[in-house]
Write a protein that holds these residues in place. Sequence first.
Motif, PDB file in Angstrom:
ATOM      1  N   TYR A  77       0.939  -0.802   0.283  1.00 24.42           N
ATOM      2  CA  TYR A  77       0.135   0.546  -0.241  1.00 24.42           C
ATOM      3  C   TYR A  77       0.943   1.519   0.131  1.00 24.42           C
ATOM      4  O   TYR A  77       0.884   2.307  -1.113  1.00 24.42           O
ATOM      5  CB  TYR A  77      -0.997  -0.241   1.069  1.00 24.42           C
TER       6      TYR A  77
ATOM      7  N   THR B 197       2.728   1.790  -3.513  1.00 19.64           N
ATOM      8  CA  THR B 197       1.413   1.941  -4.514  1.00 19.64           C
ATOM      9  C   THR B 197       1.106   3.341  -4.118  1.00 19.64           C
ATOM     10  O   THR B 197       1.251   4.005  -5.193  1.00 19.64           O
ATOM     11  CB  THR B 197      -0.114   1.173  -4.346  1.00 19.64           C
ATOM     12  N   LEU B 198       0.396   3.791  -2.819  1.00 19.07           N
ATOM     13  CA  LEU B 198       0.780   5.227  -2.434  1.00 19.07           C
ATOM     14  C   LEU B 198       1.318   6.285  -3.252  1.00 19.07           C
ATOM     15  O   LEU B 198       0.764   7.639  -2.874  1.00 19.07           O
ATOM     16  CB  LEU B 198       0.035   5.449  -1.337  1.00 19.07           C
TER      17      LEU B 198
ATOM     18  N   TRP C 270      -3.911  10.058  -6.931  1.00 15.33           N
ATOM     19  CA  TRP C 270      -5.102   9.059  -6.328  1.00 15.33           C
ATOM     20  C   TRP C 270      -6.408   9.768  -5.801  1.00 15.33           C
ATOM     21  O   TRP C 270      -6.138  10.751  -5.042  1.00 15.33           O
ATOM     22  CB  TRP C 270      -4.538   8.387  -5.164  1.00 15.33           C
TER      23      TRP C 270
ATOM     24  N   GLY D  16      -6.170   2.907   1.611  1.00 15.17           N
ATOM     25  CA  GLY D  16      -5.019   2.320   1.830  1.00 15.17           C
ATOM     26  C   GLY D  16      -4.651   2.691   3.084  1.00 15.17           C
ATOM     27  O   GLY D  16      -3.643   1.750   4.284  1.00 15.17           O
TER      28      GLY D  16
ATOM     29  N   VAL E 185      -5.431   0.710   5.520  1.00 13.06           N
ATOM     30  CA  VAL E 185      -4.724  -0.785   5.848  1.00 13.06           C
ATOM     31  C   VAL E 185      -3.419  -0.901   6.534  1.00 13.06           C
ATOM     32  O   VAL E 185      -3.445  -1.295   7.515  1.00 13.06           O
ATOM     33  CB  VAL E 185      -5.102  -1.209   3.877  1.00 13.06           C
ATOM     34  N   ILE E 186      -2.969   0.135   5.728  1.00 12.52           N
ATOM     35  CA  ILE E 186      -1.603   0.413   6.888  1.00 12.52           C
ATOM     36  C   ILE E 186      -1.803   0.096   7.994  1.00 12.52           C
ATOM     37  O   ILE E 186      -0.911  -0.174   8.956  1.00 12.52           O
ATOM     38  CB  ILE E 186      -0.959   1.578   5.855  1.00 12.52           C
TER      39      ILE E 186
END
Length: 520
Positions: free
Chosen positions: A320, A323-324, A331, A339, A342-343
């Motif tokens: 994540y 990706t971010l 984004w 995201g 989730v982190i």
Amino acid sequence: MLPDFRVRQRDFLLEISRAMTAQLDLEEVLRLVLKASIIMLGGEVGLVALRASNDRYAIRATIGVDAERVPDLNTRLDELVSNAGQSIDRDFLNVKLKQMAVSLNRKLRQSLFLPLLIAGEPVGLLIIFRSQTLETTENEFQILQSFADQAAIAVHNAQLYARIDQERQRLAALVEYSADGVMFLDSNLRILGFNRALERMTGWSVQDALGQDQDTVISWKKLEKNDLRAALDDGWPWRLPSDAPAETLYVEGDLLRRDGLTLSIGITYAPLLGEDQKLVNIIANVRDITHFRRAQEMQNVFISTISHELKTPVALIKGYAGTLRRDDAEWDPQVIRDGLAVIEDESDRLTGLIENLLAASKLRAERMRLDISDVWLDKLAAQVVERFQTQTQKHTLQLDFPSDFPFVQGDEIRLRQVLDNLVSNALKYSPEGGIITVGGEVDDKSVTIFVHDSGVGISETDQEHIFDRFFRVDGTLSRKTQGTGLGLYLAKAIIEAHGGTIRVQSKPGTGSTFYFTVPL
Ligand code: ADP
């Protein structure tokens, strides 16, 4: 003195000498010495006392004395010896001996007192009483003393033998009752000795094992470290340098027991060498290493589970985060929020895991410390149920508490951890979904909380171990499900620190109910 004193004296001196060499039983030697002295001196009553400690003597053999008189005689003897000191005053001795004689029998008129000396050190004393008064010349006294010296040697030998025999018995008991297997072999590897522990380990009885070749009894299913025969062919016992003690040999593997079962054992062979440095005997010490092996296996499983458990959240966090932060992407704020959520969740999971590991390792060294306050377990359960319900659609979580459920004194954070774990397990181990009930009961002394699921259940054998550290049921579901085998171990420690108990009721295929009780 009696007229034929010399003849009898010679005969008895001879008898005692024979006793000295032939008889090693102390009681028997004492009896012989006393009997010979009485006949030789024409006495009626006699006693032998042996030195028990520095200035104490204990009567060990008597003739013509009732057994119940012995304690009194021992006391009189004590007085006599402790007051006499090193040099015995004849007058004092005579008074005391006379008193002793009178206390035994009014007719006894004369007493003869002979110390039994070894290299000038007293080992005992001999006292003979007689009813006739006879003159004893200095010469006769000397002969009597040499008789006493002979007797002292006999007594001393028997005492030494008794001590050696006692030592031997102690050693034999040590070997016999040792928790490790012990075996004596001759240089051809024939079994000369075999203890109880080895009977249990090998399934061979002592009678059957004695005289066998050790390879018949120690039959390897799998040999993992060293081999006695190969080592012997190779010149074992090795001595490097040549004046060093001979090296022991360690052999390890799976033993094939007489009943066909196997057992992991380790054997240390210690060589006993003769004067010519040739092998005479081997002492084998056999240890059951099943526990050690199991611990090793558990450690391996643990390391692979933990690595797996750590890797999953780290991979998610890294994925994540990577990706971010991509420069080439723009984004959506919602995607970024999801995201980051989730982190955050995965970081919490990592923290939880590390905390559990720390708690588990700390528990080995010290008792768990609690931060006590009033805790309403029904309210706590409601919060836990609400949180877990948001994470699942397959399961229905419900509460079953009586109204006005009492509070307990406890550590809220720890008790929440227990509820979290039990509910999380109920979800994890009911993959088909179903109803999960968290409820409570009260009696006058305690409250009991239960967590019920209708999942895969736990077999009876596994039920014995699920509260062990790092234990996980071996099965496809466990392998697919995340877990470290620490949850229930910690739950048990927490509940026990509260003075409570935790248990499970379960049937494979039907479901499980975990109960824990905390005192009010
Ligand atoms: P884990 O992290 O593996 O879940 P736990 O100590 O919480 O560790 O549980 C130990 C093992 O007990 C689990 O691996 C699982 O096999 C079994 N177990 C625990 N709770 C349940 C349950 N409710 N139903 C079936 N099996 C369970």
